[in-house]
Design an enzyme around this catalytic site. Sequence first.
Site, PDB file in Angstrom:
ATOM      1  CD  GLU A 196      34.132  46.170  42.526  1.00 32.65           C
ATOM      2  OE1 GLU A 196      35.009  47.058  42.617  1.00 32.65           O
ATOM      3  OE2 GLU A 196      34.051  45.404  41.550  1.00 32.65           O
ATOM      4  CG  HIS A 205      39.479  36.556  38.910  1.00 32.09           C
ATOM      5  ND1 HIS A 205      40.638  37.288  38.930  1.00 32.09           N
ATOM      6  CD2 HIS A 205      38.550  37.355  38.335  1.00 32.09           C
ATOM      7  CE1 HIS A 205      40.427  38.473  38.378  1.00 32.09           C
ATOM      8  NE2 HIS A 205      39.170  38.540  38.013  1.00 32.09           N
TER       9      HIS A 205
END
Lengths: 362, 330
Positions: free
Chosen positions: A97, A166
């Site tokens: 990322e 998450h």
Amino acid sequence: MFIIICWRHDYFDRQTVFIFYCFTIQAFVIFAAHFRVMRTIQFREALREALTEEMRRDDKVFLMGEEVAEYNGAYKVSQGMLAEFGEKRVIDTPIAELGFAGIAVGAAMNGLRPIVEFMTFNFSLVAIDQVINSAAKMNSMSGGQFTCPMVFRGPTGSAGQLGAQHSQNFENWYANTPGLKVVVPSNPYDAKGLLKSAIRDNDPVIFMESEQMYGLKWEVPEEEYLLPIGQAHVVQEGSDVTIVSFGKMMRVLEDADKALKQDGISAEIIDLRSVRPLDIETIVKSVQKTNRLVIVEEAWPLASISSEITYGVQKHAFDYLDAPIARVTSRDVPLPYAPTLVEAYLPNVHRIVDAVKQVSYA
Amino acid sequence: MAKVKFTKEIYTKWFKQMMLIRRFEEKSAQLYGQQKIRGFCHLYIGQEAVIAGCMTALEENDKLITAYRDHGHALAAGIPANEVMAELYGKVTGCTKGKGGSMHMFSKEHNFFGGHGIVGGQIPLGAGIALADQYNGTKDVTVCFMGDGAVRQGALHEAFNMAMLWKLPVIFVVENNEYAMGTSVERTTNVLDIHKIGLAYDMPNYQIDGMKCEDVHEAIADAAKRARKGDGPTFLEIKTYRYRGHSMSDPAKYRTKEEVQKYKAIDPIEVVGKTMISKKWATQADLDKMEDAINIEVNESVEFAEASPYPDASELYTDVYEEDYPFIVE
């Protein structure tokens, strides 16, 4: 048929016939529009339409991220896009990322309009240096010479029992940073109109979706439309209390409103649509009418969007408040796995109704 | 590597370029001492041959991006000394209107994509600039500079992997001056040859003597050729040395006087000057004349910066967003 006969046989002069003809067509169009059932599409389809339409419109726009191309998107937002646009414009990246966010910023500095998909915004934290230190500051640091017209998008927030790493909401983190805009749509109609605006925006936009809403169906017109970034939407007018929220929490609020209606409470409901810019004016105007405010937000409470709204409202509408402002946020802990703990953690209908009753002294 | 025939013109460019940077930086140090220049200030003195050798090997539309030790790169990219000095002063006539300062020089006009302040942050940006050129089908090459400290950042490894995977037209240059602030290379790794990092990504990689303009030029020219052909990136470890501390606040006590002297003995400006004299391309008087002109240019840049106004407070809200934006104003 009648018109053709008139035309052929000169029953009326031709200009009259033509005007009559035009009126007939117009009446038909209005009639059809009135009775047509608007199509419904999923949240993910609305996003895909926005992406696809904008990529057709401007060849500088491209999509990059993990699994966006051959896999057709981790949540199938980009399904079919590789086939239409090819690998030059729909780019699969490695799981890196920080690297691909930075590459996208560099590409934006050099004239392209990248759309970066984060599989979730939880993973954007390893890329946050490039979002905050590069994208958000490039315009300012370079004295206006280099801009970053780009979108970082992906799902935010909880989506079931996904555990602590998450399930997080960083809307307020990004909203804190000048140079960024932060958009959090709550339904497919808004998602499409706002994403198209975000892609055309010349500043970096953080666009936060919801994993749990990707399947949500909604009426979305076939015709093109754009929604402005920075204007809240008064979803429902009401007189007893103002309830402000954004993103997926709007869906919880929808259910809470049903319960409030049963209790005879008329809520004015405001969907922020974007949290930077934050449309405090619309909230203040509403509070001046209802005198009571409840804020619903999925993030943690400290230094959140609800904190900022609370500040803004006490600053601009202090004399209008009949009760302290109440808020419903996620609990001030990491989200655990067990279903009972998830239930205890998230804002829900019960907590929203309680908050409304609290500000209503009911 | 292809041997290049270096002309008098190229040597003259090197001499002037390096002399300008040297004198400009010496003046910056002096002005920093007088508190005319504030903030963090990282000088390029000693490393001039790297950027001088690089610039003569590039084409006009090629792009540069670097970290915060960026005055030399900015000058070499062609930003006038006046604008660089005014920026150091924080004046509105500076190359970023007084908004960037020492660490953030930028010039779109000169394809200078900036000085960047987060160690290693500019590495993916450099790859991204190259991605846009590949996407647009230009033949431009991006040179992405970094210090030896930056190669320990994850950003480098992620960017190297993708740049190589996608064959991006970028040249990664580590200016290895042996110290990441105060920490020597051998204290950060057991792989002392930094260029070998390229091996992990099958990226062509070379170690170059950064005190020699000729070597730098040849290496950059080869790498640029490879990039323009579509063969992707190159990683060059250019060994150099900074004569001063990491920044103006660093007395550099972590290294010996002898070590500094060793490099000063092979100072690239002196070496290039001597070569020009030995090839009979210039006399000492010619070199002195060039130096005098540069001293005047630097002094004028100080006068320009002194005479320029600071940005008005109303500039605070410009260049943050391209579109109109409703800032929170209490």
